[in-house]
Structure formats: C-alpha cells, structure tokens
Scaffold this motif. Sequence first.
Motif, mmCIF file in Angstrom:
data_model
loop_
_atom_site.group_PDB
_atom_site.id
_atom_site.type_symbol
_atom_site.label_atom_id
_atom_site.label_comp_id
_atom_site.label_asym_id
_atom_site.label_seq_id
_atom_site.Cartn_x
_atom_site.Cartn_y
_atom_site.Cartn_z
ATOM 1 N N PRO A 47 0.827 -1.355 -0.024
ATOM 2 C CA PRO A 47 0.080 0.014 0.125
ATOM 3 C C PRO A 47 0.938 1.351 -0.112
ATOM 4 O O PRO A 47 1.681 1.301 0.660
ATOM 5 N N LYS A 48 0.633 2.287 -0.992
ATOM 6 C CA LYS A 48 1.267 3.294 -1.033
ATOM 7 C C LYS A 48 0.508 4.511 -0.402
ATOM 8 O O LYS A 48 -0.709 4.720 -0.662
ATOM 9 N N VAL A 49 1.098 5.403 0.513
ATOM 10 C CA VAL A 49 0.540 6.336 1.153
ATOM 11 C C VAL A 49 1.695 7.549 1.034
ATOM 12 O O VAL A 49 2.588 7.396 1.763
ATOM 13 N N ALA A 50 1.476 8.407 0.289
ATOM 14 C CA ALA A 50 2.407 9.425 -0.039
ATOM 15 C C ALA A 50 1.715 10.779 -0.689
ATOM 16 O O ALA A 50 0.746 10.552 -1.148
ATOM 17 N N ALA A 51 2.563 11.930 -0.530
ATOM 18 C CA ALA A 51 2.004 12.975 -1.039
ATOM 19 C C ALA A 51 3.127 14.035 -1.320
ATOM 20 O O ALA A 51 4.051 14.041 -0.362
ATOM 21 N N HIS A 52 3.016 14.695 -2.553
ATOM 22 C CA HIS A 52 4.074 15.785 -2.680
ATOM 23 C C HIS A 52 3.251 16.851 -3.349
ATOM 24 O O HIS A 52 2.820 16.653 -4.234
ATOM 25 N N VAL A 53 3.230 18.026 -2.579
ATOM 26 C CA VAL A 53 2.682 19.248 -3.106
ATOM 27 C C VAL A 53 3.563 20.346 -3.223
ATOM 28 O O VAL A 53 4.674 20.400 -2.553
ATOM 29 N N PRO A 95 5.125 18.033 -10.687
ATOM 30 C CA PRO A 95 5.609 16.925 -9.862
ATOM 31 C C PRO A 95 4.506 16.565 -8.565
ATOM 32 O O PRO A 95 4.972 15.707 -7.943
ATOM 33 N N SER A 96 3.641 17.337 -8.437
ATOM 34 C CA SER A 96 2.564 16.962 -7.233
ATOM 35 C C SER A 96 1.889 15.944 -7.653
ATOM 36 O O SER A 96 1.470 15.500 -8.891
ATOM 37 N N PHE A 97 1.358 15.339 -6.333
ATOM 38 C CA PHE A 97 0.552 14.048 -6.390
ATOM 39 C C PHE A 97 0.076 13.792 -5.214
ATOM 40 O O PHE A 97 0.666 14.227 -4.270
ATOM 41 N N LEU A 98 -1.053 12.949 -5.058
ATOM 42 C CA LEU A 98 -1.485 12.665 -3.815
ATOM 43 C C LEU A 98 -1.943 11.050 -4.107
ATOM 44 O O LEU A 98 -2.732 10.577 -5.012
ATOM 45 N N GLU A 99 -1.401 10.342 -3.214
ATOM 46 C CA GLU A 99 -1.252 8.783 -3.312
ATOM 47 C C GLU A 99 -2.324 8.367 -1.949
ATOM 48 O O GLU A 99 -1.364 8.171 -0.715
ATOM 49 N N GLU A 126 -5.063 13.253 1.424
ATOM 50 C CA GLU A 126 -6.056 14.189 0.895
ATOM 51 C C GLU A 126 -5.543 15.654 1.320
ATOM 52 O O GLU A 126 -4.654 15.561 2.135
ATOM 53 N N LEU A 127 -5.637 16.679 0.565
ATOM 54 C CA LEU A 127 -5.166 17.886 0.681
ATOM 55 C C LEU A 127 -6.367 18.715 1.012
ATOM 56 O O LEU A 127 -7.179 19.021 0.125
ATOM 57 N N ARG A 128 -6.563 19.420 2.316
ATOM 58 C CA ARG A 128 -7.831 20.182 2.804
ATOM 59 C C ARG A 128 -7.123 21.666 3.275
ATOM 60 O O ARG A 128 -6.672 21.348 4.405
ATOM 61 N N GLY A 129 -7.570 22.522 2.573
ATOM 62 C CA GLY A 129 -7.047 23.837 2.951
ATOM 63 C C GLY A 129 -5.640 24.022 3.474
ATOM 64 O O GLY A 129 -5.396 24.563 4.562
ATOM 65 N N GLY A 130 -4.751 23.648 2.598
ATOM 66 C CA GLY A 130 -3.190 23.393 2.935
ATOM 67 C C GLY A 130 -2.934 22.533 3.956
ATOM 68 O O GLY A 130 -1.558 22.641 4.459
ATOM 69 N N GLU A 131 -3.697 21.667 4.307
ATOM 70 C CA GLU A 131 -3.378 20.604 5.354
ATOM 71 C C GLU A 131 -3.233 18.881 4.633
ATOM 72 O O GLU A 131 -4.442 18.957 3.919
ATOM 73 N N LEU A 132 -2.229 18.177 4.795
ATOM 74 C CA LEU A 132 -2.441 16.852 4.532
ATOM 75 C C LEU A 132 -2.983 16.196 5.339
ATOM 76 O O LEU A 132 -2.684 15.939 6.490
ATOM 77 N N SER A 179 9.611 25.630 -3.763
ATOM 78 C CA SER A 179 8.925 25.557 -2.257
ATOM 79 C C SER A 179 7.910 24.268 -2.312
ATOM 80 O O SER A 179 7.134 24.328 -3.312
ATOM 81 N N TYR A 180 8.113 23.519 -1.589
ATOM 82 C CA TYR A 180 7.350 22.198 -1.533
ATOM 83 C C TYR A 180 7.170 21.621 -0.326
ATOM 84 O O TYR A 180 7.815 21.791 0.612
ATOM 85 N N PHE A 181 6.143 20.509 -0.184
ATOM 86 C CA PHE A 181 5.842 19.884 1.092
ATOM 87 C C PHE A 181 5.583 18.490 0.909
ATOM 88 O O PHE A 181 4.701 18.488 -0.045
ATOM 89 N N GLY A 182 5.820 17.609 1.627
ATOM 90 C CA GLY A 182 5.439 16.263 1.567
ATOM 91 C C GLY A 182 5.445 15.254 2.510
ATOM 92 O O GLY A 182 6.167 15.577 3.719
ATOM 93 N N ALA A 183 4.921 14.081 2.221
ATOM 94 C CA ALA A 183 5.180 13.051 3.528
ATOM 95 C C ALA A 183 4.802 11.735 2.997
ATOM 96 O O ALA A 183 3.999 11.395 1.744
ATOM 97 N N PHE A 184 5.258 10.366 3.401
ATOM 98 C CA PHE A 184 5.030 9.109 2.833
ATOM 99 C C PHE A 184 5.181 8.122 4.032
ATOM 100 O O PHE A 184 5.958 8.625 4.966
ATOM 101 N N LEU A 185 4.439 7.406 3.972
ATOM 102 C CA LEU A 185 4.482 5.976 5.048
ATOM 103 C C LEU A 185 5.739 5.286 4.962
ATOM 104 O O LEU A 185 5.979 4.646 3.828
ATOM 105 N N VAL A 186 6.251 5.181 6.041
ATOM 106 C CA VAL A 186 7.531 4.240 5.785
ATOM 107 C C VAL A 186 7.487 3.050 6.517
ATOM 108 O O VAL A 186 8.293 1.932 6.412
ATOM 109 N N GLY A 187 6.584 2.903 7.736
ATOM 110 C CA GLY A 187 6.479 1.774 8.358
ATOM 111 C C GLY A 187 5.309 1.717 9.463
ATOM 112 O O GLY A 187 4.771 2.807 9.614
#
Length: 287
Positions: free
Chosen positions: A121-127, A162-166, A169-175, A279-287
């Motif tokens: 399962p992929k859980v990631a985001a790059h905005v 290069p932005s994506f959501l996997e 969700e992005l709501r009001g500037g919040e992941l 300028s960018y912001f992101g997070a992804f699940l590692v474990g």
Amino acid sequence: MAISASVQCLGLITLAAILLQTIAVAVSFMYFNKVLNTMQESFSRSGVSCLINSNLHSESEELAAEDKRSDPCWQFTQQLHYHIEKRMADRFQNEMSIAMKNKLTGGLPVLNPASRGVPPPKVAAHVTGAVSSIEPPPAESSRSSRGYLGERIRAWESQRGPSFLENMELRGGELLVPRAGLYYIYAQTYFRLPSTGETEGDGREEEEAQLVQYIYKKMSSYTVPILLMKSSRSACWPRGPEPGLFSLHQAGTAFLQPADRLFISVSNASAMEMDGRASYFGAFLVG
C-alpha cells in the motif's frame, strides 16, 4: 639315470606338498566361513531374542551394574537404543530446520507484500507552491491567538507538475493522514529578499531577516497544533541590485494517527517565492 630319478622324486614330493597345503587352506577357509556364519546367525538370533525378551529383567530382580555391563543382551539393547535415539534426533533437527525455514519464508511477504504479487500500500503526497497560497497575517500574530507561529501556507498545488496525492488528501493546505504509522515528512521554502539599494540612510540595510519554517501537526483530540520541526536562518538584506535568495529545508520522521493533519507556516511570508520547484511539502508512510 640315478640323478634323473632323484629329480623326479623331488618334484613329486614338492607337488604333493603344494597339493596338501592347498587342500588345508581350502578346508580352513570353509571351516572358518562356516564358523563365521554360525556366529552371525547366533548373534542375530540372540539380538532378536534380546528384543523379544527385553522385559524379562523388569519382571525379575534388577541386575547389578557390573552384571549389566557383562550381559550381551544389555550391550546389544544399549547400542540399539543409542542408534535409534541418534537417528530420531537427526530427523527431528532436520524437520525443525525445514519448519523454521518455511516459517521465515512465509513471514517475508508480510515485510514485502510484492514478493507474493501483491503491491504494497502506497501512502504518499508531494505538493508544491502555488500563487496566493499564503493566508493573510491576522491582526494579532501572537501564538496564543492561533496556536502556531508564523504565517500559514494554504492552497498547495496537488495535481500539476511533480505534485501528486497517493491515498492522502489535501484540505485547506493540510495533508490528511489516512492510516497510523511512521511517516517521513519534509518541506522546503524559498525566499527572495528584495535589495535595499545603494541609498544611504535606509535603516533596513543594517537589519537581518529572520527566516523560519515550521512543520505542525493537528490532532482531532487536541485543539492546539503541535510543532514537529522547525528550521531557521538569519539573512542580511542585500544591498546590491540583485535580490537575496535563500531556502530552508528540513525533514524527519513522526508517528501519526488517522485523521492527523500536517501543515507548514513561515515567517516573512511576503518574501516567499512560490515556485513549485523551490517550495514544496510532502510526506510518505515508511512503516
């Protein structure tokens, strides 16, 4: 003639001696072979007899230790028990090794689901930065009124470039975090400080710009955002014709729960360059 007769007599005697010796060897071989077969058959019968009558000693009085050592049946059964136990131990060890190997092999797909053909399962985001993505500063900029420092960045770009959501969700500037786990979180903000020019008497050329970037977490069970990371630097306002370019980057891990939210705030938001490559912001699940 006498010499010839003597030679013939000697040859006959020698031949007779060889013949007798051959007969004696053959008889001895047959005798010892018969004795060996008899001993082997007797030993086999005695071994079977020992196995059949192995409970005789348990019904009678136990033998002394010295008598046991001299008893052929006791020696035979002890050797047989030793070989049986050794064979069973070797087989048990072999079966346990195979079982442990199968267990470890079966556990690997839990760590790597792709090994069974099931994609992990992929859980990631790059905005990335977007124009007009910084909220206007409030009338009161203290932390007590808003619960966080700096000016919050909103309306990140999540679809183009290069932005994506996997599975996020992005709501009001919040992941929005969809599932619990350890997440790798990163952010970079890019600042363009305008030049003060060469005009004397401009007091700003003596000042320093304090550039700060914050990464916050919001929890549904807690009203005040929690600061996860911050990065800062002091930059002098440029005096030449060219603007001053600076960037802040930070990254780290944090354990997040479902429905947690991540957002970015910065100081000197008016000087921030909202180029999606800077300028960018992101997070992804590692474990």
